[in-house]
Design an enzyme around this catalytic site. Structure first.
Site, PDB file in Angstrom:
ATOM      1  N   ALA A   1      10.883   3.254   6.521  1.00 25.01           N
ATOM      2  CA  ALA A   1      10.117   2.039   6.811  1.00 25.01           C
ATOM      3  C   ALA A   1      10.523   1.456   8.155  1.00 25.01           C
ATOM      4  CB  ALA A   1      10.323   1.016   5.688  1.00 25.01           C
ATOM      5  N   ARG A   2      11.644   0.713   8.189  1.00 23.54           N
ATOM      6  CA  ARG A   2      12.125   0.080   9.416  1.00 23.54           C
ATOM      7  C   ARG A   2      13.639   0.157   9.449  1.00 23.54           C
ATOM      8  NH1 ARG A   2       7.676   0.701  10.505  1.00 23.54           N
ATOM      9  NH2 ARG A   2       6.066  -0.766  11.216  1.00 23.54           N
TER      10      ARG A   2
ATOM     11  N   GLU B   1      16.853   3.070  18.397  1.00 24.43           N
ATOM     12  CA  GLU B   1      16.222   4.382  18.513  1.00 24.43           C
ATOM     13  C   GLU B   1      16.077   4.752  19.988  1.00 24.43           C
ATOM     14  OE1 GLU B   1      12.599   4.277  16.238  1.00 24.43           O
ATOM     15  OE2 GLU B   1      13.650   4.077  14.333  1.00 24.43           O
TER      16      GLU B   1
ATOM     17  N   HIS C   1      12.129   9.471  13.752  1.00 20.42           N
ATOM     18  CA  HIS C   1      10.991   8.566  13.519  1.00 20.42           C
ATOM     19  C   HIS C   1       9.663   9.341  13.603  1.00 20.42           C
ATOM     20  CE1 HIS C   1       9.856   4.046  13.706  1.00 20.42           C
ATOM     21  NE2 HIS C   1       9.016   4.733  12.963  1.00 20.42           N
ATOM     22  N   LEU C   2       9.483  10.246  12.651  1.00 19.84           N
ATOM     23  CA  LEU C   2       8.315  11.126  12.637  1.00 19.84           C
ATOM     24  C   LEU C   2       7.265  10.712  11.612  1.00 19.84           C
ATOM     25  CD1 LEU C   2      10.075  14.611  12.883  1.00 19.84           C
ATOM     26  CD2 LEU C   2       9.098  13.242  14.723  1.00 19.84           C
ATOM     27  N   GLY C   3       7.365   9.486  11.077  1.00 22.82           N
ATOM     28  CA  GLY C   3       6.493   9.062   9.990  1.00 22.82           C
ATOM     29  C   GLY C   3       5.011   9.270  10.227  1.00 22.82           C
TER      30      GLY C   3
ATOM     31  N   ARG D   1       0.823  -1.214   0.000  1.00 17.31           N
ATOM     32  CA  ARG D   1       0.000   0.000   0.000  1.00 17.31           C
ATOM     33  C   ARG D   1       0.857   1.263   0.000  1.00 17.31           C
ATOM     34  NH1 ARG D   1      -1.599   3.128   4.123  1.00 17.31           N
ATOM     35  NH2 ARG D   1      -0.796   1.620   5.627  1.00 17.31           N
TER      36      ARG D   1
END
Length: 405
Positions: A108-109, A138, A156-158, A28
Site C-alpha cells: 500500500a504505502r 524510495e 514498487h511494482l504494484g 476497494r
C-alpha cells in the site's frame, strides 16, 4: 536450478488453506484481496473505521477491532492510505500482540508498517516473514531490512503492467475531460486545493452540504449504516450552480455523513467512491421552484427509516430551515455548538432544557423552535460549548444530539 542445483530441503513452504488473514483497510483493494484469498480457503478478518460491518460481511470478511485482530492472524496485509492515524500502524506494540511467526505484507504505502520495528520483529522471530513493495524512502535506505533472508522485496511494482499503465493513461485523460466539463473529480490528491478554486458562492453551498450531512449523522447515529442519499436542489438561483457543482454538494454531504472525527474522514474528492464502497446509493435532482432563493433538500435512509433536512445560504451563511418535518421559526446558522432535541411541545420544555444547561454551566446563545404547536418536533439550541452528558436530558426530551460545526 539454473545453477544446476537440486536442493529441495531449502524450499519447504506452508499452505494458505485454513490460515487466517487480517486485512487492515477494507476499501476497494481490501475487498478484492479478500475475494482472492478466500479462493485458497483462507479465513478473512479485517478492520476499517468507515466500511460498515454489514457491508464487509457480505464479502465474507468479519470485522473487529485491531486489538482483537492482531492475535488471530497468520498473515496481515495493509491497504490503507498513509496518514497520521495509519503511520506506524504495525509497530513494536502491535507485533508483540501477534502470533509468533506472523507474516506481513505491505503493498500500500511505505510507513504504514514501522520499518525499524519490523526488522526487530524479524530478527527476534516474532515476525516470520515480510513481503514489501513500498518503503518509507524510495529507493530504500534501510538495506538491512531489504537484505533480511525472510523478506521478499519489489521496487514498487504494484501498477507495473502494460494493462495497468494503459488504464492509468486512459483514466487520466477522462478525468481531465470531466474536469473541463465541470463534472465530478475522482482520484485527485489535492482536494483542498481544488475546493479553494470554487467560487465563493459555491463554497458556501458546499459548506452547507457538509454541515447538513453532519446534522443528519448525529440525529440518526444509533441506526447506521446508511442506505441511500438523495440531494435535491431547489430554486432558480441554484439552476446554474447545480449544473456545475451538484456532484460536490453530494460529496460534501457524504463527507458530513462519514466523518468520524477531526482528520478522520473522507474529502470532497474521495467521498463518492467511499460512499459506493459503504453501500450508499446517491441520487441527485433539481427542482425549478418559483422562488428565486435556492435551497437544498437532503434525505438519507437508515435501516428503513428516512431522515430529511432542508437548508439554504442566507447572507453568505449556511442555515438549516427544516429537520425531519419540523420547520424552524428562525433559520439555524450551521456554525458553532449546536444541540438538537426532539420532544412534545410543552410550556415547560424550554425552562427544563435551559435548567439542564445551566446546571452544566453552559450558556445558551439562541433557541429555535418548530412552527408546529402540537406533536413531537425538533428544536435547536446554540450553545457556548457542548454538553458533557447528553443523558442529563433523558427525563426532558425523547431524543438529543449535538455537534460542533
Amino acid at each position: 536450478m539454473k545453477a544446476e542445483n537440486w536442493d529441495r530441503k531449502k524450499f519447504m513452504g506452508a499452505e494458505l488453506y485454513g490460515k487466517t488473514l487480517g486485512i487492515v483497510g477494507l476499501g476497494r483493494i481490501g475487498k478484492e484481496v479478500a475475494t482472492r484469498m478466500q479462493s485458497f480457503g483462507v479465513r478473512t478478518i479485517g478492520y476499517d473505521p468507515i466500511t460498515p460491518t454489514e457491508v464487509s460481511a457480505s464479502w465474507g470478511v468479519e470485522q473487529m477491532s485491531l486489538e482483537e485482530l492482531w492475535p488471530q492472524c497468520d498473515y496481515i496485509t495493509v491497504h490503507t492510505p498513509l496518514m497520521p492515524s495509519t503511520t506506524g500502524l504495525l509497530n513494536d506494540d502491535s507485533f508483540a500482540k501477534c502470533k509468533k511467526g506472523v507474516k506481513v505484507v505491505n503493498c500500500a504505502r511505505g510507513g504504514i508498517i514501522d520499518e525499524a520495528a519490523l526488522l526487530r520483529a524479524l530478527e527476534s522471530g516474532q515476525c516470520g516473514g515480510a513481503g514489501l513493495d513500498v518503503f518509507v524512502e524510495e529507493p530504500p535506505k534501510n538495506w538491512p531490512l531489504v537484505k533480511h533472508p525472510n523478506v521478499i522485496c519489489c521496487p514498487h511494482l504494484g501498477a507495473s503492467t502494460k494493462e495497468a499503465q494503459a488504464r492509468c493513461g486512459q483514466d487520466i485523460a477522462l478525468q481531465i475531460v470531466d474536469m473541463v466539463k465541470c463534472k465530478a473529480l475522482v482520484g485527485a490528491v489535492n482536494a483542498q486545493v481544488l475546493a479553494s478554486t470554487f467560487t465563493p458562492e459555491s463554497q458556501q453551498w458546499i459548506r452547507l452540504g457538509e454541515a447538513m450531512g453532519r446534522v443528519l449523522k448525529v440525529c440518526s447515529s444509533s441506526k447506521q449504516p446508511y442506505g441511500h442519499l438523495h440531494i435535491t436542489t431547489q430554486g432558480g438561483l441554484l439552476t446554474s450552480i447545480f449544473l456545475k457543482s451538484a456532484g460536490f454538494l453530494s460529496s460534501a454531504a457524504v463527507v458530513g455523513l462519514l466523518t468520524e472525527g477531526p482528520g478522520n474522514g473522507p474529502n470532497l474528492v474521495n467521498a463518492l467512491p467511499l460512499a459506493e464502497e459503504t453501500g450508499i446509493t446517491i441520487k441527485k435532482s433539481h427542482s425549478d421552484t418559483k422562488e428565486a432563493a435556492g435551497a437544498c433538500m437532503m434525505e438519507v435512509s437508515v435501516n428503513g427509516s428516512i431522515y430529511k433536512a432542508l437548508g439554504s445560504v442566507q447572507a453568505d451563511v449556511p442555515v438549516l430551515l427544516q429537520l425531519d418535518g419540523s420547520v424552524f421559526r428562525q433559520p439555524i446558522p450551521l456554525s458553532g455548538n449546536l444541540l438538537f432535541f426532539k420532544a412534545a411541545a410543552s410550556s415547560q420544555l424550554l425552562p427544563s432544557v435551559t435548567g439542564v444547561l445551566a446546571g452544566a454551566g453552559i450558556e445558551m446563545n439562541y433557541f429555535s423552535a418548530s412552527t408546529a404547536s402540537d406533536g413531537e418536533q425538533w428544536y435547536c439550541v446554540g450553545m457556548q460549548s457542548l454538553l458533557g452528558d447528553l443523558g442529563s436530558l433523558k427525563s426532558v426530551v425523547k431524543e438529543a444530539a449535538q455537534l460542533a460545526v
